[in-house]
Design an enzyme around this catalytic site. Structure first.
Site, PDB file in Angstrom:
ATOM      1  N   ASP A 108      -8.385   4.735  16.803  1.00 14.04           N
ATOM      2  CA  ASP A 108      -8.086   4.212  15.467  1.00 14.04           C
ATOM      3  C   ASP A 108      -6.608   3.807  15.437  1.00 14.04           C
ATOM      4  O   ASP A 108      -5.728   4.660  15.534  1.00 14.04           O
ATOM      5  CB  ASP A 108      -8.364   5.301  14.412  1.00 14.04           C
ATOM      6  CG  ASP A 108      -8.810   4.706  13.091  1.00 14.04           C
ATOM      7  OD1 ASP A 108      -9.743   5.259  12.473  1.00 14.04           O
ATOM      8  OD2 ASP A 108      -8.236   3.671  12.696  1.00 14.04           O
ATOM      9  N   ASP A 210      -6.910  -0.088  11.401  1.00 16.69           N
ATOM     10  CA  ASP A 210      -6.846   0.371  10.012  1.00 16.69           C
ATOM     11  C   ASP A 210      -6.163  -0.673   9.109  1.00 16.69           C
ATOM     12  O   ASP A 210      -5.070  -1.135   9.430  1.00 16.69           O
ATOM     13  CB  ASP A 210      -6.015   1.675  10.003  1.00 16.69           C
ATOM     14  CG  ASP A 210      -6.107   2.411   8.704  1.00 16.69           C
ATOM     15  OD1 ASP A 210      -7.216   2.828   8.354  1.00 16.69           O
ATOM     16  OD2 ASP A 210      -5.075   2.563   8.042  1.00 16.69           O
ATOM     17  N   GLU A 252     -10.398  -3.406  10.165  1.00 18.27           N
ATOM     18  CA  GLU A 252     -10.838  -3.053   8.810  1.00 18.27           C
ATOM     19  C   GLU A 252     -10.214  -4.048   7.844  1.00 18.27           C
ATOM     20  O   GLU A 252      -8.989  -4.178   7.802  1.00 18.27           O
ATOM     21  CB  GLU A 252     -10.401  -1.633   8.444  1.00 18.27           C
ATOM     22  CG  GLU A 252     -10.840  -1.234   7.034  1.00 18.27           C
ATOM     23  CD  GLU A 252     -10.151   0.004   6.510  1.00 18.27           C
ATOM     24  OE1 GLU A 252      -9.016   0.252   6.910  1.00 18.27           O
ATOM     25  OE2 GLU A 252     -10.741   0.736   5.685  1.00 18.27           O
ATOM     26  N   HIS A 326     -15.973   7.305   7.153  1.00 14.37           N
ATOM     27  CA  HIS A 326     -15.282   8.499   6.631  1.00 14.37           C
ATOM     28  C   HIS A 326     -14.680   8.282   5.244  1.00 14.37           C
ATOM     29  O   HIS A 326     -14.176   9.213   4.623  1.00 14.37           O
ATOM     30  CB  HIS A 326     -14.178   8.897   7.618  1.00 14.37           C
ATOM     31  CG  HIS A 326     -13.118   7.853   7.716  1.00 14.37           C
ATOM     32  ND1 HIS A 326     -13.329   6.612   8.281  1.00 14.37           N
ATOM     33  CD2 HIS A 326     -11.850   7.836   7.274  1.00 14.37           C
ATOM     34  CE1 HIS A 326     -12.241   5.897   8.198  1.00 14.37           C
ATOM     35  NE2 HIS A 326     -11.321   6.605   7.583  1.00 14.37           N
ATOM     36  N   ASP A 327     -14.721   7.030   4.761  1.00 12.04           N
ATOM     37  CA  ASP A 327     -14.203   6.716   3.416  1.00 12.04           C
ATOM     38  C   ASP A 327     -15.322   6.493   2.405  1.00 12.04           C
ATOM     39  O   ASP A 327     -15.040   6.274   1.225  1.00 12.04           O
ATOM     40  CB  ASP A 327     -13.395   5.407   3.436  1.00 12.04           C
ATOM     41  CG  ASP A 327     -12.124   5.498   4.228  1.00 12.04           C
ATOM     42  OD1 ASP A 327     -11.696   4.456   4.766  1.00 12.04           O
ATOM     43  OD2 ASP A 327     -11.556   6.603   4.316  1.00 12.04           O
TER      44      ASP A 327
HETATM   45  O1  TEU Z   1      -8.807   2.929   4.380  1.00 12.41           O
HETATM   46  C1  TEU Z   1      -8.362   1.797   3.674  1.00 12.41           C
HETATM   47  C2  TEU Z   1      -8.677   1.897   2.261  1.00 12.41           C
HETATM   48  O2  TEU Z   1      -8.248   1.078   1.509  1.00 12.41           O
HETATM   49  C3  TEU Z   1      -9.606   2.942   1.776  1.00 12.41           C
HETATM   50  O3  TEU Z   1      -8.935   4.165   1.778  1.00 12.41           O
HETATM   51  C4  TEU Z   1     -10.051   2.609   0.390  1.00 12.41           C
HETATM   52  O4  TEU Z   1      -8.895   2.393  -0.370  1.00 12.41           O
HETATM   53  C5  TEU Z   1     -10.821   3.721  -0.252  1.00 12.41           C
HETATM   54  O5  TEU Z   1     -11.087   4.689   0.620  1.00 12.41           O
HETATM   55  C6  TEU Z   1     -12.101   3.141  -0.776  1.00 12.41           C
HETATM   56  O6  TEU Z   1     -11.929   2.917  -2.109  1.00 12.41           O
HETATM   57  C7  TEU Z   1      -8.125   3.147   5.608  1.00 12.41           C
HETATM   58  C8  TEU Z   1      -8.703   4.399   6.228  1.00 12.41           C
HETATM   59  O7  TEU Z   1     -10.072   4.172   6.549  1.00 12.41           O
HETATM   60  C9  TEU Z   1      -8.534   5.506   5.217  1.00 12.41           C
HETATM   61  O8  TEU Z   1      -9.165   6.703   5.657  1.00 12.41           O
HETATM   62  C10 TEU Z   1      -7.042   5.739   5.023  1.00 12.41           C
HETATM   63  O9  TEU Z   1      -6.866   6.685   3.988  1.00 12.41           O
HETATM   64  C11 TEU Z   1      -6.320   4.441   4.619  1.00 12.41           C
HETATM   65  O10 TEU Z   1      -6.729   3.303   5.360  1.00 12.41           O
HETATM   66  C12 TEU Z   1      -4.825   4.585   4.879  1.00 12.41           C
HETATM   67  O11 TEU Z   1      -4.630   4.644   6.263  1.00 12.41           O
END
Ligand code: TEU
Ligand code: CA
Length: 560
Positions: A108, A210, A252, A326-327
């Site tokens: 990542d 990311d 992403e 994971h989000d």
């Molecule tokens: O996520 C990008 C992100 O914008 C998401 O966190 C989103 O805002 C939210 O989860 C959905 O509404 C990436 C990673 O996947 C996340 O785990 C990190 O927290 C974020 O970037 C910062 O690195």
């Protein structure tokens, strides 16, 4: 029935075109040393399980040194492993052991920002003229001392943090412990490229990048995603690092449209393999309140988005395919039925996704139908985004119940409760209390019971993954939607040469009678996948059971 002319030869074939990627969130996957936190040794111990599933790539969420403000998406040393997960030697061992299982590891790459404890930042904040000052985005206060502008952080509050020592603000898109890197600075590009090559030389199979759509931001022009420098930066990165290696790169990009996705993934542009786009996810987010005020899932709207992406990237670029990560909330809870029809709906979701054109991503636990969790107390939640937004929205007048409803449906901890290996204490994840509470349903939803049940969701995924290897039509066949306005059924065809696959998915918990068009009536074929009785013939109408889903391989005769 129309046959199709597109042949694989017209696609520049890549190994990842028929790859299936499994995402591991390391803190929740397997705790080998029983400290309550998942670790690299735990992942190594489960490689046989992943091989049995049939995946060939692991996307490993960050394991780098980090103060864990955002569970590792705040990196303080890109070339060291967080002691919570293990050592660099164990990381090398994971890469080697995975390779023995014919599995490659993609890391990542979190380079839109670092941790505020990264050496670059602790130097940068020392003084205005420190050599690392311009690694980050610093701006003077406005005349009244307030922040340079009203940019918000995705994790609540202002996107600007004041540093009294140098009298300036630094920008952070996420938490204030995640200062954004300044990608206009060639030094930043250089040190990131060097770090990437250091990891590629250690044998990783690529990168998940990311929020990569943010690295071209132009703060002073109020441009956040898809800035004019974004694609030049990616082309330079490609040339300087992975471009001459046969690796998988996935960016992403919450802001991507099909047109933008082609800019990233058109092979002729030499940028990335593919992107994660989120349009099929955000259709259930409130346009203003976001995911905390969920909108009902509308299947017709969902199908329109999927078709737009399948057709949009049909001849140029490449799709990723995913329900969760994971989000995001657990697929079966969000789009299926976590109760009575959990198994049928989880299998339906798997079939509906895996027969599409693109590379499928499975999130840990999705293959056994793990569900969302419903903690009553906000104190049981751990995610910084959830906790910050809970506080902020309550302060703005939302009720506890409103916020808990949004957290239960869309909160990120839904995906982060420890993996269910068996029905023993802590679901076999650890011999001590895990860092985050378990989902209490691990007694009946776990890997051991899935492996002992030939009819489990696990074996349905295993079969879908194998089918992708056996049937080129799944990889290269073109996509045509069917029954586009039906409010309960998502159906489509894939076609390659004289091979057709018909995929029918009942997205509802009701029986549905589906009248078939002349062109489909009476067709016979090989049932490739089903979550009920195998169907091998189509009559003039189908009586679909709740969440019934099947795929039929049809051979069209040549002269048609
Ligand atoms: O996520 C990008 C992100 O914008 C998401 O966190 C989103 O805002 C939210 O989860 C959905 O509404 C990436 C990673 O996947 C996340 O785990 C990190 O927290 C974020 O970037 C910062 O690195
Ligand atoms: Ca551990």
């Amino acid at each position: 029935m129309k046959t199709h002319s597109i042949t694989p030869q017209q696609q520049d074939k890549k190994w990842w075109h028929d790859a299936v990627v499994y995402q591991i969130y390391p803190r929740s996957f397997m705790d080998e040393n029983n400290d309550g936190m998942g670790d690299l040794a735990g992942i190594i111990s489960k490689l046989d399980y992943l091989k049995k599933l049939g995946i060939n790539v692991i996307w490993l969420s960050p394991v780098f040194k980090s103060p864990m403000d955002d569970n590792g998406y705040d990196i303080s040393d890109y070339q060291a492993i967080s002691s919570e997960f293990g050592t660099l030697e164990e990381m090398d061992k994971l890469i080697a052991e995975a390779a023995k299982h014919n599995i490659s590891i993609i890391m990542d790459l979190v380079v839109n920002h670092t941790s505020d404890e990264h050496y670059w930042f602790t130097e940068s904040k020392k003084s205005i003229d420190n050599p690392y000052r311009d690694y980050y985005i610093w701006r003077k206060p406005q005349a009244d001392g307030s922040a340079p502008n009203d940019f918000h952080s995705y994790f609540g509050g202002s996107g600007w943090e004041f540093d009294a020592n140098t009298g300036e603000y630094y920008f952070h898109q996420f938490s204030k412990k995640q200062p954004d890197l300044n990608w206009d600075n060639p030094e930043v590009q250089k040190v990131v490229h060097e770090m990437m090559n250091w990891w590629l030389d250690r044998g990783i199979g690529g990168f998940r990048m990311d929020v990569i759509d943010l690295i071209g931001k132009e703060i002073d022009n109020q441009v956040m995603s898809n800035g004019p420098r974004l694609h030049p930066l990616l082309q330079e990165m490609n040339k300087a690092t992975f471009g001459d290696r046969d690796v998988l790169t996935v960016g992403e990009s919450w802001s991507a449209t099909p047109e933008i996705a082609k800019l990233y993934s058109d092979p002729a542009r030499e940028e990335l393999s593919m992107v994660f786009q989120f349009e099929h996810i955000t259709i259930t987010f409130d346009p203003v309140e976001g995911k905390w005020k969920p909108r009902a899932f509308d299947l017709v709207e969902f199908k329109q988005v999927i078709s737009k992406w399948q057709i949009g990237l049909a001849d140029c670029g490449w799709n990723s395919l995913f329900w969760n990560n994971h989000d995001l909330p657990r697929a079966v809870s969000k789009y299926g039925d976590p109760g009575r029809y959990r198994v049928q709906s989880a299998k339906m979701l798997a079939t509906a996704l895996h027969f599409l054109k693109g590379s499928p991503y499975i999130y840990q636990g999705e293959e056994i139908g793990m569900t969302n969790v419903q903690f009553d107390a906000i104190e049981d939640y751990q995610d910084i985004e959830t906790l910050n937004l809970y506080k902020e929205r309550i302060a703005e007048g939302s009720s506890h119940e409103e916020m808990m409803a949004g957290i239960h449906e869309n909160g990120r901890d839904n995906a982060r409760t420890p993996m269910h290996w068996n029905n023993t204490a802590n679901a076999g994840f650890s011999k001590t209390k895990p860092w985050l509470k378990l989902n209490p349903n691990y007694a009946e939803i776990n890997v051991e019971s899935a492996l002992n049940d030939p009819d489990s969701i696990f074996y349905h995924y295993q079969k879908l993954i194998q089918l992708r290897k056996d049937h080129e039509v799944m990889v290269y066949g073109d996509y045509s939607p069917l029954f586009e306005l039906h409010t309960q059924v998502f159906a489509y065809q894939r076609g390659l040469g004289n091979t057709q696959v018909l995929v029918i998915n009942n997205f509802s918990n009701e029986s549905v009678q589906l009248a078939l068009p002349e062109s489909l009536q009476g067709l016979k074929g090989q049932c490739l996948s089903s979550n009920y009785e195998q169907r091998t013939e189509l009559t003039d109408a189908l009586d679909l059971a709740p969440y019934e889903s099947f795929a039929l391989l049809l051979k069209c005769n040549e002269q048609e």
